[in-house]
Motif scaffolding. Structure first.
Motif, PDB file in Angstrom:
ATOM      1  N   TYR A   1       0.865  -1.189   0.000  1.00 36.27           N
ATOM      2  CA  TYR A   1       0.000   0.000   0.000  1.00 36.27           C
ATOM      3  C   TYR A   1       0.898   1.234   0.000  1.00 36.27           C
ATOM      4  N   HIS A   2       0.361   2.336  -0.502  1.00 40.42           N
ATOM      5  CA  HIS A   2       1.189   3.502  -0.793  1.00 40.42           C
ATOM      6  C   HIS A   2       0.670   4.735  -0.072  1.00 40.42           C
ATOM      7  N   SER A   3       1.584   5.616   0.288  1.00 38.00           N
ATOM      8  CA  SER A   3       1.196   6.838   0.999  1.00 38.00           C
ATOM      9  C   SER A   3       0.669   7.896   0.034  1.00 38.00           C
ATOM     10  N   THR A   4       0.950   7.731  -1.260  1.00 37.84           N
ATOM     11  CA  THR A   4       0.461   8.675  -2.258  1.00 37.84           C
ATOM     12  C   THR A   4      -0.015   7.903  -3.478  1.00 37.84           C
ATOM     13  N   ASN A   5      -1.047   8.412  -4.127  1.00 38.06           N
ATOM     14  CA  ASN A   5      -1.514   7.718  -5.339  1.00 38.06           C
ATOM     15  C   ASN A   5      -0.672   8.101  -6.551  1.00 38.06           C
ATOM     16  N   GLU A   6       0.368   8.880  -6.328  1.00 36.88           N
ATOM     17  CA  GLU A   6       1.277   9.230  -7.430  1.00 36.88           C
ATOM     18  C   GLU A   6       2.579   8.435  -7.347  1.00 36.88           C
TER      19      GLU A   6
ATOM     20  N   LYS B   1      -1.461  -6.469   2.558  1.00 37.99           N
ATOM     21  CA  LYS B   1      -0.485  -5.558   1.957  1.00 37.99           C
ATOM     22  C   LYS B   1       0.493  -5.074   3.019  1.00 37.99           C
ATOM     23  N   ARG B   2       1.683  -4.693   2.559  1.00 38.20           N
ATOM     24  CA  ARG B   2       2.671  -4.077   3.447  1.00 38.20           C
ATOM     25  C   ARG B   2       3.002  -2.692   2.908  1.00 38.20           C
ATOM     26  N   ALA B   3       3.634  -1.889   3.748  1.00 36.24           N
ATOM     27  CA  ALA B   3       3.971  -0.533   3.338  1.00 36.24           C
ATOM     28  C   ALA B   3       4.958  -0.557   2.178  1.00 36.24           C
ATOM     29  N   CYS B   4       4.711   0.312   1.193  1.00 37.07           N
ATOM     30  CA  CYS B   4       5.622   0.439   0.058  1.00 37.07           C
ATOM     31  C   CYS B   4       6.952   1.028   0.530  1.00 37.07           C
ATOM     32  N   LEU B   5       8.037   0.458   0.039  1.00 35.45           N
ATOM     33  CA  LEU B   5       9.358   0.941   0.470  1.00 35.45           C
ATOM     34  C   LEU B   5       9.725   2.249  -0.218  1.00 35.45           C
ATOM     35  N   LYS B   6       9.059   2.567  -1.318  1.00 31.44           N
ATOM     36  CA  LYS B   6       9.422   3.775  -2.061  1.00 31.44           C
ATOM     37  C   LYS B   6       8.806   5.021  -1.456  1.00 31.44           C
ATOM     38  N   CYS B   7       7.578   4.920  -0.982  1.00 35.77           N
ATOM     39  CA  CYS B   7       6.890   6.129  -0.539  1.00 35.77           C
ATOM     40  C   CYS B   7       6.640   6.152   0.970  1.00 35.77           C
ATOM     41  N   PHE B   8       7.138   5.165   1.691  1.00 36.67           N
ATOM     42  CA  PHE B   8       7.052   5.226   3.163  1.00 36.67           C
ATOM     43  C   PHE B   8       8.447   5.331   3.768  1.00 36.67           C
TER      44      PHE B   8
END
Ligand SMILES: [Zn+2]
Length: 82
Positions: free
Chosen positions: A46-51, A75-82
């Motif tokens: 899952y992502h902190s931003t939809n972008e 789901k786990r936190a996305c490594l790119k946006c978290f």
């Protein structure tokens, strides 16, 4: 199918004031608690931003939900946006 029912229940609990069908593709950020999930079976984050770049590759629907709801979907936190 069962997971879809869980998701619907979570959406009702977390955004009771919004019709469920309006909660799906979000183009603006609403609350800090919301995360974005690609509804593809292959999606794991899952992502902190939809972008986020991870969502740009998603060819399925992107839904916003609470972090708790996303984790209930596995789901786990996305490594790119978290
Ligand atoms: Zn991300």
């Amino acid at each position: 199918m069962f997971k879809a029912l869980l998701l619907a229940g979570s959406l009702l609990l977390t955004s009771a004031s919004l019709p469920a069908r309006l909660a799906a593709p979000v183009t603006h950020r609403t609350t800090t608690a919301a995360v974005y999930v690609c509804m593809s079976k292959g999606s794991v984050a899952y992502h902190s931003t939809n972008e986020c770049a991870g969502l740009n590759r998603c060819s399925h629907e992107v839904q916003s939900m609470s972090t708790t709801a996303a984790e209930e979907l596995g789901k786990r936190a996305c490594l790119k946006c978290f």
